[in-house]
Design an enzyme around this catalytic site. Structure first.
Site, PDB file in Angstrom:
ATOM      1  N   GLU A   1     -17.556   5.654  20.407  1.00 16.44           N
ATOM      2  CA  GLU A   1     -16.475   4.804  19.270  1.00 16.44           C
ATOM      3  C   GLU A   1     -16.692   3.407  19.753  1.00 16.44           C
ATOM      4  OE1 GLU A   1     -14.777   3.234  16.715  1.00 16.44           O
ATOM      5  OE2 GLU A   1     -14.163   5.566  16.707  1.00 16.44           O
TER       6      GLU A   1
ATOM      7  N   THR B   1      -8.944   4.661  11.407  1.00 16.94           N
ATOM      8  CA  THR B   1      -8.052   3.861  10.418  1.00 16.94           C
ATOM      9  C   THR B   1      -6.721   4.189  10.314  1.00 16.94           C
ATOM     10  OG1 THR B   1     -10.158   3.476   8.992  1.00 16.94           O
ATOM     11  CG2 THR B   1      -8.084   3.342   7.797  1.00 16.94           C
TER      12      THR B   1
ATOM     13  N   GLY C   1     -15.477   7.932   9.341  1.00 15.69           N
ATOM     14  CA  GLY C   1     -14.400   7.435   8.588  1.00 15.69           C
ATOM     15  C   GLY C   1     -14.685   6.835   7.003  1.00 15.69           C
ATOM     16  N   SER C   2     -13.959   5.690   6.822  1.00 17.15           N
ATOM     17  CA  SER C   2     -14.105   5.188   5.570  1.00 17.15           C
ATOM     18  C   SER C   2     -13.748   3.584   5.685  1.00 17.15           C
ATOM     19  CB  SER C   2     -13.373   5.728   4.516  1.00 17.15           C
ATOM     20  OG  SER C   2     -12.146   5.632   4.653  1.00 17.15           O
TER      21      SER C   2
ATOM     22  N   GLY D   1      -2.784   3.638  -6.789  1.00 19.80           N
ATOM     23  CA  GLY D   1      -2.981   4.935  -5.922  1.00 19.80           C
ATOM     24  C   GLY D   1      -1.806   4.976  -4.730  1.00 19.80           C
TER      25      GLY D   1
ATOM     26  N   ILE E   1      -2.076   3.832  -1.632  1.00 21.72           N
ATOM     27  CA  ILE E   1      -2.137   2.583  -0.939  1.00 21.72           C
ATOM     28  C   ILE E   1      -1.086   1.806  -1.658  1.00 21.72           C
ATOM     29  CG2 ILE E   1      -3.423   0.705   0.129  1.00 21.72           C
ATOM     30  CD1 ILE E   1      -5.722   2.695   0.518  1.00 21.72           C
TER      31      ILE E   1
ATOM     32  N   GLU F   1       2.366   2.900  -1.858  1.00 19.47           N
ATOM     33  CA  GLU F   1       3.292   2.784  -0.779  1.00 19.47           C
ATOM     34  C   GLU F   1       3.559   1.170  -0.297  1.00 19.47           C
ATOM     35  OE1 GLU F   1       2.010   6.813   1.518  1.00 19.47           O
ATOM     36  OE2 GLU F   1       1.295   4.532   2.354  1.00 19.47           O
TER      37      GLU F   1
ATOM     38  N   HIS G   1      22.016  26.219   4.710  1.00 21.69           N
ATOM     39  CA  HIS G   1      23.027  25.651   3.849  1.00 21.69           C
ATOM     40  C   HIS G   1      23.506  24.711   4.849  1.00 21.69           C
ATOM     41  CE1 HIS G   1      25.488  24.436   0.441  1.00 21.69           C
ATOM     42  NE2 HIS G   1      26.310  24.688   1.309  1.00 21.69           N
TER      43      HIS G   1
END
Length: 413
Positions: free
Chosen positions: A33, A40, A114-115, A152, A154, A157, A401
């Site tokens: 890494e 992300t 990832g992206s 979408g 992202i 939100e 309940h």
């Protein structure tokens, strides 16, 4: 056991989960890494955005984000300190990194890189006002006017959050409705509710020039693309899919047309482009390690719940009603509403609707909903679908309940 039994590239949700799980199975793992662990999701995605969702003000959100992220990052570094795991803080490159000098040796490799933001080539997209989600999270002052390109997950939100903080928010979307993965009836109701709260939506609208947008900050929320650049995958003979993803089979092993495999290469999470969700990456990690070890499992990747943390939140699992119609599947749709639920009334959270789908034999197929804690309700349905539960069986299950889970019970009663 050899010195390294498994190489993992990327320490996001998929990578660190694969390392943790493999280490517990007795494998010696080396994980690479070159940025902060957590990927992300932890550093610039799910977690920081949720600190914004659950904060009353912009200042509070930034303060909480600065506390929560390092705390969770330390937890992941703790996981990766397992004696069977070696964390290498550098970028892994096939043909250059020592363990990958010959491209692909005998040690299996899991690619979990990832992206990254998918920037649309709109005229003027290099305008300094334009940011992606990472740039928006790094803002130190609240924008008076925020324009969001894309409705979408992202985009929706951030629209909900920044409107609550006090920004004047406009959402511009090329499609006729927001949140295409969500049932269109649910998506429309959620959008209409947010419009009543003061968010402006410009649907079926294409942005041709950034200069035409009147805003202080412009968020490019047009999706994400797999991150493969710089890995030197060419020397392995890997052919990327048209969307830039690494094609894989159902064990997340590299595979082109089901007949051209690299038996030691796996790709999990966003980089394979299948289901760009952190929890999907984690379960793909388990499947890939199991396949390497020859262990069967019963993970259902065809049943993948997802949530959108607007206010109120939305969630879904299984097909939409439109998809059921398009596929010619005989189905029954049952509906229930937050306004009829005692707990929702007590919480003053009466906005919401649930749609539950079952097949001709009564087996649950899917659930789409918006309203307070919709994700928790949909998660219950997801578990029930995994066990082929029927409407009549759900009807016989006792629900506490007063709870919001009774909204689901009402749908079958």
């Amino acid at each position: 056991m050899s010195e390294t039994d498994l190489i993992i590239i990327g320490a996001g949700p998929g990578g660190y989960r694969a390392a943790e799980y493999a280490a517990k199975q007795g494998m010696k793992v080396t994980i690479f890494e070159n940025n902060e662990v957590g990927g992300t999701c932890l550093n610039v995605g799910c977690i920081p955005t949720k600190t914004y969702v659950h904060s009353a003000t912009f200042a509070e959100a930034r303060e909480r984000m600065a506390t929560v992220i390092p705390q969770l990052r330390a937890g992941i570094e703790g996981i990766l300190s397992h004696p069977n795991i070696t964390l290498v803080r550098e970028k892994a490159v096939f043909g250059k990194t020592p363990l990958l000098l010959d491209g692909l040796g005998e040690t299996p490799v899991i690619i979990a890189t990832g992206s990254e933001t998918k920037w649309l080539p709109i005229k003027g997209f290099d305008d300094p006002r334009v940011v992606d989600s990472t740039g928006l999270l790094n803002l130190e002052t609240l924008p008076k006017r925020l324009a969001i390109i894309g409705a979408g997950v992202i985009g929706m939100e951030f629209a909900s959050v920044f409107h609550r903080f006090g920004s004047e928010v406009t959402v511009i979307e090329y499609l006729k409705e927001c949140l295409p993965a969500l049932d269109s009836d649910i998506a429309k109701r959620l959008r209409k509710y947010l419009e009543k709260q003061g968010i402006t939506f410009k649907m079926k609208t294409a942005v041709e020039n950034i200069a035409d947008i009147d805003a202080d900050v412009i968020l490019m929320a047009t999706g994400r693309k797999p991150r493969t650049e710089g890995l030197n995958l060419e020397i392995l003979g890997i052919t990327l899919a048209p969307n830039g993803a690494i094609p894989v089979d159902d064990n997340f092993q590299y595979c082109v047309n089901h007949n051209s495999q690299l038996p030691k290469v796996y790709a999990i999470g966003d980089v394979n482009g299948r289901q760009m969700l952190a929890h999907a990456a984690e379960m793909q990690a388990v499947r890939a390690v199991n396949h390497i070890l020859g262990k069967p499992d019963g993970i259902r990747f065809d049943i993948m719940p997802a949530a959108i943390f607007t206010t109120p939140e939305a969630a879904c699992v299984g097909p939409t009603e439109d998809q059921l119609k398009e596929q010619g599947i005989a189905y029954e749709c049952r509906k229930s509403f937050w306004r009829a639920n005692g707990k929702a009334l007590a919480m003053a959270e009466t906005e919401g609707m649930l749609k539950l789908f079952a097949d001709a034999e009564g087996r649950l197929l899917g659930c789409h909903a918006y309203g307070a804690h919709a994700a928790d309700i949909v998660q219950e349905v997801s578990a029930l679908i995994c066990r082929d539960t029927t409407v009549s069986q759900l009807r016989d299950m006792v629900h506490i309940h007063p709870t919001l889970s009774e909204i689901l019970k009402d749908a079958v009663d």
